[in-house]
Scaffold this motif. Structure first.
Motif, short mmCIF file in Angstrom:
data_model
loop_
_atom_site.label_atom_id
_atom_site.label_comp_id
_atom_site.label_asym_id
_atom_site.label_seq_id
_atom_site.Cartn_x
_atom_site.Cartn_y
_atom_site.Cartn_z
N ILE A 146 -8.42 -14.98 0.34
CA ILE A 146 -8.57 -13.65 0.73
C ILE A 146 -7.47 -13.38 1.80
O ILE A 146 -6.83 -12.23 1.68
N ILE A 147 -7.86 -13.94 2.90
CA ILE A 147 -7.21 -13.87 4.33
C ILE A 147 -5.61 -13.95 4.02
O ILE A 147 -4.74 -13.06 4.33
N VAL A 148 -5.24 -15.06 3.33
CA VAL A 148 -3.91 -15.29 2.89
C VAL A 148 -3.40 -14.25 2.22
O VAL A 148 -2.12 -13.61 2.31
N SER A 149 -4.21 -13.80 1.01
CA SER A 149 -3.55 -12.75 0.24
C SER A 149 -3.32 -11.52 0.76
O SER A 149 -2.44 -10.77 0.85
N THR A 153 0.07 -9.57 1.64
CA THR A 153 0.33 -8.26 1.15
C THR A 153 0.95 -7.48 2.29
O THR A 153 2.10 -6.82 1.94
N LYS A 154 0.47 -7.71 3.51
CA LYS A 154 1.02 -6.85 4.36
C LYS A 154 2.27 -7.12 4.88
O LYS A 154 3.23 -6.40 5.22
N LYS A 157 4.52 -5.48 2.57
CA LYS A 157 4.82 -4.09 2.82
C LYS A 157 5.67 -3.64 4.02
O LYS A 157 6.39 -2.85 4.25
N LYS A 158 5.75 -4.55 4.95
CA LYS A 158 6.58 -4.49 6.09
C LYS A 158 8.18 -4.54 5.84
O LYS A 158 9.05 -3.70 6.57
N LYS A 159 8.37 -5.38 4.82
CA LYS A 159 9.91 -5.51 4.44
C LYS A 159 10.33 -4.29 3.66
O LYS A 159 10.58 -3.33 3.25
#
Length: 159
Positions: A146-149, A153-154, A157-159
């Protein structure tokens, strides 16, 4: 007491024919199981149950470290819907990890005494430890996934 009441209710819900004179001729071997429950910090209860035996007469006794236990509790027998019987013999014990208890069962359908052992052993706790370890490992892997996912995802979104 509660156990008997629940069994009585269960038996009343299952329809079965009335006892015929032929049912006394049936000879069925008992299946025997010893269970353990904790009553308090220092007292445990062992319950030896013989299931499915016929005829009704059965002899059950507790042995502690190969010596007969003087037990003030008598065996309780209930008739089951299939016209066989369930007999239960309880024993309250003070918990000691080095003692072995055996339930001895004699019945006309058996060629010899049936002995079922119960005792505190390290082997009996190993499966529980293994199950807990596997469950803990599964939870850790799930949390890491979950943490890696979330981190991936974050970053996307930054790119």
């Amino acid at each position: 007491m509660m156990e008997q009441y629940l069994l009585y209710i269960l038996m009343s819900l299952i329809p079965f024919s009335s006892t015929s004179s032929d049912s006394t001729q049936i000879s069925e071997e008992p299946l025997v199981k010893v269970t353990h429950s904790v009553l308090s910090n220092s007292t445990d209860q062992l319950n030896c149950r013989a299931y499915g035996h016929s005829p009704k007469n059965i002899s059950m006794a507790w042995y502690q470290n190969k010596e007969a236990v003087r037990n003030n509790q008598s065996a309780e027998t209930l008739q089951l819907p299939d016209l066989t019987y369930l007999t239960s013999l309880k024993l309250n014990i003070t918990t000691h990890h080095d003692e072995v208890y055996n339930c001895h069962v004699n019945h006309s359908s058996l060629k010899s005494t049936l002995v079922v052992k119960w005792g505190h052993t390290e082997e009996s706790t190993e499966p529980i430890g293994a199950i807990l370890t596997i469950c803990l490992a599964a939870v850790v892997i799930f949390v890491i996934t979950i943490i890696v996912s979330v981190l991936i995802t974050k970053l996307r979104k930054k790119k």
